[in-house]
Design a protein around this motif. Structure first.
Motif, PDB file in Angstrom:
ATOM      1  N   TYR A   1      -1.843  -1.354   9.087  1.00  0.00           N
ATOM      2  CA  TYR A   1      -1.529  -2.113   7.878  1.00  0.00           C
ATOM      3  C   TYR A   1      -0.218  -2.834   8.117  1.00  0.00           C
ATOM      4  CZ  TYR A   1      -0.982  -3.150   2.908  1.00  0.00           C
ATOM      5  OH  TYR A   1      -0.834  -3.786   1.707  1.00  0.00           O
ATOM      6  N   TYR A   2      -0.236  -4.153   8.133  1.00  0.00           N
ATOM      7  CA  TYR A   2       0.951  -4.917   8.533  1.00  0.00           C
ATOM      8  C   TYR A   2       1.723  -5.508   7.354  1.00  0.00           C
ATOM      9  CZ  TYR A   2      -1.079  -4.468  13.137  1.00  0.00           C
ATOM     10  OH  TYR A   2      -1.589  -3.959  14.288  1.00  0.00           O
ATOM     11  N   ARG A   3       1.231  -5.241   6.131  1.00  0.00           N
ATOM     12  CA  ARG A   3       1.966  -5.768   4.991  1.00  0.00           C
ATOM     13  C   ARG A   3       2.962  -4.709   4.522  1.00  0.00           C
ATOM     14  NH1 ARG A   3      -3.245  -7.277   1.971  1.00  0.00           N
ATOM     15  NH2 ARG A   3      -4.176  -5.897   3.528  1.00  0.00           N
ATOM     16  N   LEU A   4       3.387  -4.770   3.254  1.00  0.00           N
ATOM     17  CA  LEU A   4       4.495  -3.883   2.865  1.00  0.00           C
ATOM     18  C   LEU A   4       4.007  -2.466   2.548  1.00  0.00           C
ATOM     19  CD1 LEU A   4       7.539  -4.197   2.651  1.00  0.00           C
ATOM     20  CD2 LEU A   4       7.279  -4.717   0.212  1.00  0.00           C
ATOM     21  N   LYS A   5       4.790  -1.474   3.000  1.00  0.00           N
ATOM     22  CA  LYS A   5       4.463  -0.075   2.726  1.00  0.00           C
ATOM     23  C   LYS A   5       5.784   0.672   2.613  1.00  0.00           C
ATOM     24  CE  LYS A   5       3.717   0.353   7.683  1.00  0.00           C
ATOM     25  NZ  LYS A   5       2.715   0.372   8.719  1.00  0.00           N
ATOM     26  N   PRO A   6       5.784   1.893   2.045  1.00  0.00           N
ATOM     27  CA  PRO A   6       7.039   2.634   1.919  1.00  0.00           C
ATOM     28  C   PRO A   6       7.709   2.763   3.294  1.00  0.00           C
ATOM     29  CG  PRO A   6       5.291   3.716   0.693  1.00  0.00           C
ATOM     30  CD  PRO A   6       4.645   2.622   1.469  1.00  0.00           C
TER      31      PRO A   6
ATOM     32  N   ALA B   1       0.851  -1.195   0.000  1.00  0.00           N
ATOM     33  CA  ALA B   1       0.000   0.000   0.000  1.00  0.00           C
ATOM     34  C   ALA B   1       0.880   1.235   0.000  1.00  0.00           C
ATOM     35  CB  ALA B   1      -0.922   0.000   1.212  1.00  0.00           C
ATOM     36  N   LEU B   2       0.704   2.027  -1.035  1.00  0.00           N
ATOM     37  CA  LEU B   2       1.478   3.269  -1.122  1.00  0.00           C
ATOM     38  C   LEU B   2       1.051   4.213  -0.001  1.00  0.00           C
ATOM     39  CD1 LEU B   2       3.624   4.410  -3.014  1.00  0.00           C
ATOM     40  CD2 LEU B   2       1.808   5.381  -4.432  1.00  0.00           C
ATOM     41  N   VAL B   3      -0.251   4.263   0.216  1.00  0.00           N
ATOM     42  CA  VAL B   3      -0.784   5.059   1.332  1.00  0.00           C
ATOM     43  C   VAL B   3      -1.532   4.084   2.249  1.00  0.00           C
ATOM     44  CG1 VAL B   3      -2.212   7.029   1.973  1.00  0.00           C
ATOM     45  CG2 VAL B   3      -1.091   6.973  -0.281  1.00  0.00           C
ATOM     46  N   PRO B   4      -0.830   3.516   3.205  1.00  0.00           N
ATOM     47  CA  PRO B   4      -1.443   2.439   3.999  1.00  0.00           C
ATOM     48  C   PRO B   4      -2.490   2.948   4.977  1.00  0.00           C
ATOM     49  CG  PRO B   4       0.733   2.972   4.834  1.00  0.00           C
ATOM     50  CD  PRO B   4       0.543   3.821   3.615  1.00  0.00           C
ATOM     51  N   PRO B   5      -3.558   2.210   5.128  1.00  0.00           N
ATOM     52  CA  PRO B   5      -4.532   2.542   6.182  1.00  0.00           C
ATOM     53  C   PRO B   5      -3.903   2.219   7.545  1.00  0.00           C
ATOM     54  CG  PRO B   5      -5.114   0.482   5.097  1.00  0.00           C
ATOM     55  CD  PRO B   5      -3.904   1.010   4.378  1.00  0.00           C
ATOM     56  N   PRO B   6      -4.524   2.666   8.655  1.00  0.00           N
ATOM     57  CA  PRO B   6      -3.969   2.352   9.972  1.00  0.00           C
ATOM     58  C   PRO B   6      -3.896   0.829  10.171  1.00  0.00           C
ATOM     59  CG  PRO B   6      -5.844   3.852  10.149  1.00  0.00           C
ATOM     60  CD  PRO B   6      -5.749   3.453   8.721  1.00  0.00           C
TER      61      PRO B   6
END
Ligand code: ATP
Ligand code: MG
Length: 546
Positions: free
Chosen positions: A396-401, A389-394
């Motif tokens: 969010y446990y997977r990959l993000k920047p 997720a480029l803009v992860p929701p709260p």
């Protein structure tokens, strides 16, 4: 088997206790006019279940007394399906082998004054039979003498009459409150070639006469059938009694048919789907036939478990299809090997990793003896687009920047950069590997909550996946007719990238594609072109309280 006894077991227990029955003998009597479906599995589990429970016998008897609709292809498929379910019959029999016995029984009834030849048309018989509220009217041929009846019946057998010209009727009671007892037709003239007896016969017995004779002749003690035969039981008892079979006479016991939501339980309609080309055949993985469910990847053990859990009922009802799926999921969770596959690939480049290695990943954490397979790992991988997720929701446990995630069975990676295309879409992730975080020997001290599946870009294989849904749409506005509920959208074909270990899978091998669902290798696979059927998703959407 459950510790609770069902009503059939109660009856059998009593028969044994009273000394009426010594060895419990049951039979499964399919008409070979189609493939077996999940409803038949219920009947199989009950009949063979009694054999197992009481150390008795269970025959497989093809009820092939109707020459018009039957076929050898069906006989073979039925034998295969029963064996696949895990049952072994004692004797393999054909009702048509008893045509001589049935003929002799008919002669016996004539001699006792309990049957007569009638020249009435089917329409005349129907009109004179009366209704539920009105008694019937005696046939004008009811008082023919024994000699006359014998002569006419032999002439029927010898081909003197055309189809429908004469019938043999049992002489019971035209005023009986049970319409089935109002002098039912027990033999008809039918010039048809039979798949087993050829042209030997031009008269054929009716089901209600043939079935009790088959049971009694074989020494069946408990003739278990579905509820719609309840009203036929007095006739069943009348036939076995008056044909002078030795005790113990078979006892007919009725139970409720299995019905499952959105599931076709009619061979006639299933045949229609096949004949009209709406499915790929009787074993299409969407078909509720046993061969279809098998191709769909439903394990035999799960079907037996399902039949056991729903129990044996005396009243008709409908079971949620989600309950069957839950049984399948439970069995596969125990038995299916795990593999990794990515349905919507997003490229990941590991900037600080060169070369490649073979990782050892466990096949099935629930297995008694856990085995491992080799999974290649290298600089370029694919993960599923939905796991970034480029803009992860709260939460969010997977990959993000600038975030961490664990690659299943491999390393923790950190996302350094998301490379966007001109359209603003993420084209690639540039990540670094935490080199001392390898699964099984993690010394990184980094705590990550998310674990995701991945495949190695260089060695992964492209596979075809069929996503399957019921052949019937849900009931809307009370429309239950199968013909109006055909689901034109029941199969979607998609592609995914999977780890290369799948290359050695064999037809019918079942896998959990981690975090996605269960899949089975289909026989349509050819060489390097693998085709999988979706068996069932991972999530249990079944709500027992619904
Ligand atoms: P269909 O209507 O699909 O043709 P059938 O009852 O005519 O089914 P048979 O081949 O005569 O099929 O059935 C063999 C046995 O399986 C019978 O004893 C029948 O009662 C049983 N059976 C068929 N369908 C079901 C069902 N839905 N649930 C339980 N038992 C079933
Ligand atoms: Mg039938």
């Amino acid at each position: 088997m459950s510790e609770y006894k069902n009503f059939i077991e109660d009856i059998i227990d009593n028969d044994i206790a009273s000394g009426k029955v010594k060895t419990v003998c049951t039979r499964f009597p399919p008409e070979p006019n189609g493939y077996l479906h999940i409803g038949h599995a219920k009947s199989l589990c009950i009949n063979f279940g009694m054999k197992e429970k009481y150390n008795g016998t269970c025959n497989l008897r093809f009820d092939d007394t109707n020459p018009c609709k039957e076929d050898k292809e069906y006989v073979e498929s039925i034998k295969n399906d029963i064996t696949w379910l895990g049952f072994k019959w004692d004797k393999l029999l054909y009702a048509s082998d008893y045509f001589d016995v049935m003929f002799d029984c008919a002669v016996k009834l004539i001699n006792k004054g309990l049957a007569y030849v009638s020249d009435e048309t089917a329409e005349e018989i129907r009109v004179r039979r009366g209704t539920l509220t009105e008694a019937g009217v005696n046939s004008p041929y009811r008082n023919r003498t024994v000699e006359e009846n014998l002569k006419l019946f032999y002439e029927m057998r010898d081909g003197k009459y055309g189809d429908g010209e004469k019938v043999l009727r049992a002489k019971i009671d035209m005023a009986s409150p049970n319409v089935n007892m109002r002098d039912p037709v027990i033999y008809r003239v039918l010039h048809a070639t039979h798949h087993n007896t050829g042209d030997k016969w031009c008269i054929y017995p009716m089901y209600d006469f043939a079935h009790p004779i088959e049971d009694a002749y074989e020494g069946i003690t408990h003739s278990i059938c579905t509820l719609e035969f309840e009203d036929h039981r007095p006739l069943y008892d009348w036939v076995v009694k008056n044909c002078d079979f030795p005790a113990p006479l078979p006892q007919q016991i009725e139970f409720a048919r299995l019905n499952i939501t959105n599931t076709i339980m009619s061979k006639r309609y299933l045949k229609k789907l096949v004949d009209e080309g709406k499915v790929m055949g009787w074993d299409d993985p969407r078909m509720p036939t046993l061969s279809g469910l098998r191709r769909r990847g439903y394990p035999a053990a799960a079907l037996r478990d399902f039949c056991e859990r729903i129990g044996v009922a005396k009243a008709n009802s409908e079971v949620e299809e989600g309950y069957l799926q839950a049984c399948v999921r439970e069995e596969l969770n125990r038995t299916a090997n795990r593999v990794m596959a990515v349905f919507d690939p997003l490229k990941v480049t590991l900037t600080n990793y060169d070369g490649s290695e073979e990782l050892s990943v466990e096949d099935n954490p629930n297995a008694e003896n856990v085995t491992y397979r080799s999974v290649p790992f290298s600089k370029t991988l694919y993960i599923d687009r939905s796991d970034f997720a480029l803009v992860p929701p709260p939460k969010y446990y997977r990959l993000k920047p600038d975030g961490y995630v664990r690659l299943k069975g491999a390393y923790i990676i950190h996302c350094d950069e998301a490379v966007l295309g001109d359209d603003g879409e993420v084209k690639e992730l540039r990540c670094s590997v935490v080199l001392n975080s390898k699964s099984g020997s993690d010394e990184s001290g980094i705590k990550v909550k998310g674990v995701i599946q991945w495949v190695d870009a260089e060695t992964c294989i492209d596979v075809t996946v069929r996503k399957l849904q019921s052949l019937l749409t849900d009931v809307v506005d009370g429309i239950t007719d199968f013909n109006e509920r055909y689901n034109y959208d029941s199969m979607k074909v998609v592609n995914c990238k999977a780890e290369k270990s799948l290359q050695s899978a064999k037809v019918e091998d079942k896998f959990q594609f981690m975090r996605v669902g269960y899949y089975v290798l289909d026989k349509d696979s050819c060489g390097n072109k693998l085709v999988f059927n979706e068996i069932v998703g991972l999530k249990d959407s079944f709500n027992a309280n619904k």
